[in-house]
Design a protein around this motif. Structure first.
Motif, mmCIF file in Angstrom:
data_model
loop_
_atom_site.group_PDB
_atom_site.id
_atom_site.type_symbol
_atom_site.label_atom_id
_atom_site.label_comp_id
_atom_site.label_asym_id
_atom_site.label_seq_id
_atom_site.Cartn_x
_atom_site.Cartn_y
_atom_site.Cartn_z
ATOM 1 N N PRO A 1 11.623 48.940 88.068
ATOM 2 C CA PRO A 1 11.511 48.125 89.282
ATOM 3 C C PRO A 1 12.029 46.717 89.035
ATOM 4 O O PRO A 1 11.826 46.147 87.954
ATOM 5 N N ALA A 2 12.683 46.152 90.027
ATOM 6 C CA ALA A 2 13.224 44.804 89.871
ATOM 7 C C ALA A 2 12.128 43.784 89.596
ATOM 8 O O ALA A 2 12.374 42.743 88.972
ATOM 9 N N GLY A 3 10.909 44.078 90.026
ATOM 10 C CA GLY A 3 9.801 43.166 89.807
ATOM 11 C C GLY A 3 9.400 42.995 88.359
ATOM 12 O O GLY A 3 8.625 42.084 88.026
ATOM 13 N N ALA A 4 9.928 43.837 87.465
ATOM 14 C CA ALA A 4 9.615 43.697 86.038
ATOM 15 C C ALA A 4 10.403 42.569 85.386
ATOM 16 O O ALA A 4 10.092 42.177 84.255
ATOM 17 N N ALA A 5 11.410 42.047 86.075
ATOM 18 C CA ALA A 5 12.267 41.002 85.496
ATOM 19 C C ALA A 5 11.439 39.799 85.070
ATOM 20 O O ALA A 5 10.642 39.266 85.852
ATOM 21 N N GLY A 6 11.629 39.379 83.826
ATOM 22 C CA GLY A 6 10.913 38.236 83.295
ATOM 23 C C GLY A 6 9.511 38.534 82.836
ATOM 24 O O GLY A 6 8.849 37.664 82.243
ATOM 25 N N LYS A 7 9.042 39.742 83.077
ATOM 26 C CA LYS A 7 7.674 40.133 82.700
ATOM 27 C C LYS A 7 7.683 41.411 81.860
ATOM 28 O O LYS A 7 6.730 42.184 81.877
ATOM 29 N N GLU A 8 8.790 41.621 81.151
ATOM 30 C CA GLU A 8 8.968 42.899 80.459
ATOM 31 C C GLU A 8 7.856 43.191 79.447
ATOM 32 O O GLU A 8 7.417 44.334 79.310
ATOM 33 N N GLU A 9 7.408 42.177 78.728
ATOM 34 C CA GLU A 9 6.402 42.418 77.693
ATOM 35 C C GLU A 9 5.125 43.004 78.287
ATOM 36 O O GLU A 9 4.585 43.995 77.783
ATOM 37 N N SER A 10 4.632 42.420 79.363
ATOM 38 C CA SER A 10 3.431 42.952 79.996
ATOM 39 C C SER A 10 3.725 44.240 80.758
ATOM 40 O O SER A 10 2.893 45.150 80.794
ATOM 41 N N PHE A 11 4.929 44.333 81.350
ATOM 42 C CA PHE A 11 5.278 45.537 82.104
ATOM 43 C C PHE A 11 5.202 46.777 81.224
ATOM 44 O O PHE A 11 4.660 47.811 81.636
ATOM 45 N N PHE A 12 5.736 46.696 80.006
ATOM 46 C CA PHE A 12 5.790 47.879 79.161
ATOM 47 C C PHE A 12 4.462 48.185 78.469
ATOM 48 O O PHE A 12 4.369 49.153 77.713
ATOM 49 N N GLN A 13 3.434 47.386 78.738
ATOM 50 C CA GLN A 13 2.103 47.776 78.304
ATOM 51 C C GLN A 13 1.590 48.941 79.156
ATOM 52 O O GLN A 13 0.864 49.809 78.671
ATOM 53 N N LYS A 14 1.959 48.930 80.425
ATOM 54 C CA LYS A 14 1.600 50.025 81.331
ATOM 55 C C LYS A 14 2.691 50.155 82.377
ATOM 56 O O LYS A 14 2.545 49.713 83.518
ATOM 57 N N PRO A 15 3.814 50.743 82.013
ATOM 58 C CA PRO A 15 4.983 50.754 82.891
ATOM 59 C C PRO A 15 4.830 51.690 84.078
ATOM 60 O O PRO A 15 4.038 52.642 84.052
ATOM 61 N N ILE A 16 5.586 51.405 85.115
ATOM 62 C CA ILE A 16 5.661 52.286 86.278
ATOM 63 C C ILE A 16 7.115 52.641 86.531
ATOM 64 O O ILE A 16 8.022 51.857 86.265
ATOM 65 N N GLY A 17 7.328 53.845 87.022
ATOM 66 C CA GLY A 17 8.654 54.296 87.402
ATOM 67 C C GLY A 17 8.584 54.978 88.746
ATOM 68 O O GLY A 17 7.623 54.823 89.497
ATOM 69 N N THR A 18 9.607 55.750 89.048
ATOM 70 C CA THR A 18 9.606 56.576 90.257
ATOM 71 C C THR A 18 9.374 58.034 89.906
ATOM 72 O O THR A 18 9.488 58.902 90.762
#
Length: 514
Positions: free
Chosen positions: A179-196
């Motif tokens: 998701p585009a909303g992960a930009a700049g927040k990758e470290e926290s995003f990949f702690q609990k990622p979401i996809g489609t």
């Protein structure tokens, strides 16, 4: 559904199936209208034990088959690939090569990420720009030729490359869209990622286990079939097999040939297999003496009896290689099986001035079925021509560190062509930049042919790959490619619609329990 005008649909021409099971049919991709508003009837739990430890949740930062298998359930790619190497729509409904350096992707509408945010052109632009621009990401090297990545409205993206990039659709099968909303927040995003994807990640223990639950809003009707999927990362094949026989696991991968009969005789267990998109490769360290001497490499190749290895150790679950590219992919050609000629090997060793210096043959412990036994057989064969082999069976991470540092003479590896296209393989191992921390290969002529093989035209690609393989196979032998592997899986009998994937993926979205 629109058909991609220039996307290559390459059928696997040959499969090797055993009597223990049959290869599944190609994946079908129904339109959204196929099941009007039909909610999937899901039940059951499937536990898969796979051979590598997954160490990341970032689809752009690994090339592990086991990690790809798990993450493919969380993230969708733009383009999917069937078991017979046909490229089919996923998040991209269609794609077109507008010229040698420009691709246009028309995106699927009405798709949301697991948090309800929309999938659109911004998602694709962010994902592609990130993997291109962040050179720390393992897959970044693939995308360095990308130039402009621009949205074309909300549901289309145009990608322009600096040079021809005909293999881009195949590479995109391996890149989950973020998701585009992960930009700049990758470290926290990949702690609990979401996809489609068809499943949501609910629990993650790094290197041990991933638990996934069904995505009730998945865009593909009737998928997933199971309510829950668990991936267990179990490098020890004996543990995987014992868990399968006990019913703890429903699917296991990388079954060794000598375990096939035992599993077939086990109640409630099936064995499924097919010729893999993998060629075994035993690398030489080309910047090191005596490995840099072509005559030594040729002698070692001539000293190996490939037929004996396939018959006696692999029990027929392999096929002698006739070129580096496996059958069924663009570029495959028959350059002939390498001969076993000990007398010629001894003569070449004498010419090379080899005096019995020990050569370190490094293995990644337990990664490939029967690899230690195969290497011990090679050690004995080469001993008969006067080559001394020192086997180093190392933990996977340690072995890869030794490979990066160049502390080996030969390195036991395999290469599954995960994109169903050889560009990834040659770009990684046979360009100067790709090989710098691998086998140290450097030949400007071959590198030029690799670039020329990236045009979208399949006839040109076939010709260029044939040309570069003749150099590798006949003139240089920088690597020994002994055989194409067979992918063998163990599956519980109550599992329905499982495919023995040629690329070694364990995919469970269409699988159910019965």
């Amino acid at each position: 559904m629109n058909t991609p005008k220039r996307a290559q649909r390459l059928s696997r021409r040959q499969f090797l199936a055993t009597s223990g099971g049959l290869l599944g049919t190609a994946l079908s991709l129904p339109s959204l209208a196929a099941v009007a508003g039909g909610a999937a009837s899901r039940s059951g739990q499937i536990v898969a034990a796979v051979s590598e430890r997954a160490l990341t949740l970032d689809p752009a930062d690994h090339y592990s088959i086991s990690t790809t298998s798990m993450l493919r359930h969380v993230f969708d790619p733009l383009i999917d690939v069937t078991n017979d190497s046909r490229f089919v729509p996923a998040l991209a409904e269609s794609w077109e090569a507008q010229n040698d350096t420009t691709w246009r992707f028309t995106l699927r509408k009405g798709v949301t990420f697991h948090d309800g945010s929309p999938f659109n052109a911004d998602s694709v632009v962010y994902t592609l720009r990130r993997v291109r621009d962040d050179s720390r990401l393992i897959k970044s090297f693939v995308y360095q030729d990308l130039d402009a990545i621009e949205p074309d409205g909300e549901h289309a993206v145009t990608v322009t490359s600096k040079r021809p990039f005909g293999s881009l659709p195949s590479h995109l099968t391996m890149l989950g869209i973020l998701p585009a909303g992960a930009a700049g927040k990758e470290e926290s995003f990949f702690q609990k990622p979401i996809g489609t994807g068809p499943f949501r990640l609910t629990e993650w223990t790094r290197g041990e286990k991933a638990e996934l639950s069904a995505n009730p809003d998945y865009w593909k009707p009737g998928v997933p079939k199971a309510e829950k999927v668990i991936f267990r990362f179990v490098p020890e094949v004996s543990t995987r097999a014992a868990g399968l026989r006990a019913g703890e696991f429903q699917v296991i991968d990388r079954v060794p040939p000598d375990m096939v009969q035992t599993l077939r005789a086990s109640p409630g267990v099936r064995v499924m297999s097919g010729l893999g998109l993998e060629v075994q490769q035993w690398l030489f360290q080309l910047a090191k003496d005596p490995d840099k001497d072509l005559r030594l490499r040729q002698a070692i190749s001539l000293g190996i009896d490939r037929d004996a290895i396939i018959k006696d150790l692999l029990l027929g679950f392999a096929r002698p290689a006739v070129c580096p590219i496996p059958p069924g992919l663009v570029g495959h050609t028959d350059l002939g099986v390498k001969p076993h000629d000990p007398d010629r090997a001894r003569a070449l060793l004498k010419e090379a001035g080899y005096r019995g210096e020990p050569l370190d043959f490094v293995l990644m412990k337990d990664l490939y079925p029967k690899q230690l036994e195969v290497t011990q057989a090679v050690q004995a064969m080469l001993g008969e021509i006067g080559v001394v082999i020192n086997i180093k069976n190392m933990e996977i991470a340690t072995a890869r560190e030794m490979r990066s540092a160049g502390r080996y003479d030969m390195f036991y590896s395999g290469w599954a062509h995960l994109p169903h296209d050889p560009d990834w393989y040659f770009g990684q191992w046979f360009t100067k930049s790709g090989a710098a921390r691998l086998n140290r290969y450097n030949n400007p002529t071959v590198e030029q042919l690799i670039q020329e093989a990236r045009v979208p035209d399949p006839k040109v690609r076939q010709r260029k790959y044939e040309d570069l393989q003749r150099i590798l196979w006949n003139a240089e032998e920088p690597t020994i490619w002994p055989y194409y592997t067979v992918a063998i899986y163990g599956v519980r009998s109550n599992i329905r619609n499982y495919q023995a994937r040629s690329d070694y993926y364990v995919l469970l979205s269409d699988v159910s329990t019965g």
